[in-house]
Write an enzyme that holds these catalytic residues in place. Sequence first.
Site, short mmCIF file in Angstrom:
data_model
loop_
_atom_site.label_atom_id
_atom_site.label_comp_id
_atom_site.label_asym_id
_atom_site.label_seq_id
_atom_site.Cartn_x
_atom_site.Cartn_y
_atom_site.Cartn_z
N ARG A 51 38.25 14.65 16.48
CA ARG A 51 37.20 14.14 17.36
C ARG A 51 35.87 14.27 16.61
O ARG A 51 35.80 14.84 15.53
CB ARG A 51 37.19 14.82 18.74
CG ARG A 51 37.52 16.28 18.82
CD ARG A 51 36.52 17.18 18.20
NE ARG A 51 35.16 16.93 18.64
CZ ARG A 51 34.07 17.34 18.00
NH1 ARG A 51 34.20 18.02 16.86
NH2 ARG A 51 32.87 17.09 18.45
N GLY A 52 34.82 13.71 17.26
CA GLY A 52 33.52 13.63 16.56
C GLY A 52 33.45 12.28 15.89
O GLY A 52 34.40 11.87 15.18
N ALA A 53 32.33 11.58 16.09
CA ALA A 53 32.25 10.17 15.71
C ALA A 53 32.62 9.89 14.24
O ALA A 53 33.50 9.07 13.96
CB ALA A 53 30.87 9.62 16.06
N ARG A 96 39.60 5.09 21.05
CA ARG A 96 38.45 5.67 21.79
C ARG A 96 37.32 4.64 21.75
O ARG A 96 37.02 4.10 20.68
CB ARG A 96 38.01 7.00 21.20
CG ARG A 96 38.98 8.14 21.52
CD ARG A 96 38.38 9.50 21.23
NE ARG A 96 37.45 9.93 22.26
CZ ARG A 96 36.68 11.02 22.13
NH1 ARG A 96 36.73 11.74 21.03
NH2 ARG A 96 35.87 11.39 23.10
N GLN A 202 33.29 21.69 23.58
CA GLN A 202 33.19 21.58 22.12
C GLN A 202 32.16 22.55 21.56
O GLN A 202 32.31 23.02 20.44
CB GLN A 202 32.81 20.14 21.72
CG GLN A 202 33.90 19.11 21.92
CD GLN A 202 33.77 18.41 23.25
OE1 GLN A 202 33.31 18.98 24.24
NE2 GLN A 202 34.22 17.17 23.32
N ASP A 243 27.11 9.19 19.00
CA ASP A 243 28.33 8.39 18.88
C ASP A 243 28.04 6.91 18.71
O ASP A 243 28.86 6.16 18.19
CB ASP A 243 29.23 8.62 20.10
CG ASP A 243 29.76 10.04 20.07
OD1 ASP A 243 29.00 10.96 20.44
OD2 ASP A 243 30.90 10.23 19.63
N ASN A 253 25.62 10.14 23.26
CA ASN A 253 26.22 11.37 22.72
C ASN A 253 26.94 12.05 23.87
O ASN A 253 26.95 11.56 25.01
CB ASN A 253 25.13 12.27 22.12
CG ASN A 253 25.72 13.39 21.27
OD1 ASN A 253 26.55 13.13 20.40
ND2 ASN A 253 25.32 14.62 21.50
N LYS A 254 27.58 13.18 23.59
CA LYS A 254 28.39 13.87 24.59
C LYS A 254 27.64 14.06 25.91
O LYS A 254 26.45 14.36 25.91
CB LYS A 254 28.80 15.23 23.99
CG LYS A 254 29.71 16.09 24.84
CD LYS A 254 30.95 15.39 25.34
CE LYS A 254 31.77 14.68 24.27
NZ LYS A 254 32.82 13.80 24.82
O1 MRU Z 1 34.33 13.65 22.55
P1 MRU Z 1 33.97 14.12 21.17
O2 MRU Z 1 34.23 15.57 20.95
O3 MRU Z 1 34.53 13.24 20.09
O4 MRU Z 1 32.39 13.90 21.16
C1 MRU Z 1 31.66 14.33 20.07
C2 MRU Z 1 30.23 14.20 20.24
O5 MRU Z 1 29.70 13.75 21.21
C3 MRU Z 1 29.47 14.55 19.04
O6 MRU Z 1 28.36 15.29 19.36
C4 MRU Z 1 29.17 13.22 18.37
O7 MRU Z 1 30.37 12.57 18.08
C5 MRU Z 1 28.41 13.35 17.17
S1 MRU Z 1 29.50 13.76 15.89
C6 MRU Z 1 28.72 14.09 14.45
#
Ligand code: MRU
Length: 351
Positions: A51-53, A96, A202, A243, A253-254
């Site tokens: 996970r994470g963009a 996703r 997270q 994201d 973002n999250k």
């Molecule tokens: O749902 P996730 O854990 O994939 O979401 C991640 C986030 O929102 C991060 O903060 C975002 O992807 C930035 S990653 C460098």
Amino acid sequence: MSEFHSKIRTIQWTDNCSRMVDQTLFPYEYKYVDIKSGDEMFAAIRNMIVRGAPAIGIAGAHGIVLYAIEIAKQISNRDEFISTLLEKADYMKTSRPTAVNLMWAVEKQKEIIKNSSSGISGIVEELKQNGIKLENEDIEINKKIGDYGAEVVPKGATILTHCNAGALATVGYGTALGVVRSAYAKDNTIQVFADETRPRQQGARITTLELTMDGIPTTLITDGMCSYFMKKGMIDMVVVGADRIASNGDAANKIGTYTVAIAAKYHNIPFYVAAPLSTIDTNIETGDEIVIEERSREEVTHINGKIICAPEVNIINPGFDVTPHELIAGIITEKGILRPDYKDSIKALGI
Ligand code: MRU
């Protein structure tokens, strides 16, 4: 370039498969899994093993290589191979919806497929090499983001972050936490406050783990506490990841990031977004056009497999929110820090 050496490598193409840290096991286990097929990769992205963009972008690129290897075993006609693989590539993009880095990386692989003059085995090899290239570039990009960002971190600062935009959200080093790492390399008196980040935690499960592994002082707070510490003067700046960023600078973002940005504005604390250029989506004008992923009710109703609410209660669970551009002091990229007016500074990038 920063002198900070992180121990973390989130994802790597190795032994003809994609080896990644299984992030569903944090903080109890730090274990690598080998993803060996395109469908396994689709599930790994959807179920957030990765996970994470930026990390899911690279995972998507690896996923196309895995599909290519499989399809090459079943189809010997080159045109048929290409059309089947392009269909699978579009399918991978649906694993996703919000992080545009996934679409970006898959599109990079699609360009290889469409433009190659090689036979089937040559295309497979070119996709593999491109996946490895994107992977290595990700770390270099993050280091540049880190170094630009470190320039705006005050001496001895306490930096608040939300979710995990760290080494574990990228191939390594991180975006928001890349800024932290580069700043820490210059000034080891800085520290991090990490929001827990409900529902999937997270911040608690991943950010505290990775910063502790790298020896960076970190304090975990729950999501509702940020304005309390801002009012007390205990937060000097906020840095988060993104994201997807629209052409006007609105940044997804999250979920919960928007609340932090509003609180930061009220307390006159600079709120920065750190992200690679691959997170900027110039196909959309504003954040209103960003598709927000809706996730399962169990993420909210349960913690560690145990129900924490009345079982029949209604649940709504958007995975992301959009911070309006006017709350953002700067967007830290590998090409420098973009400042308002973002329409102009993003346009000037020529992407
Ligand atoms: O749902 P996730 O854990 O994939 O979401 C991640 C986030 O929102 C991060 O903060 C975002 O992807 C930035 S990653 C460098």
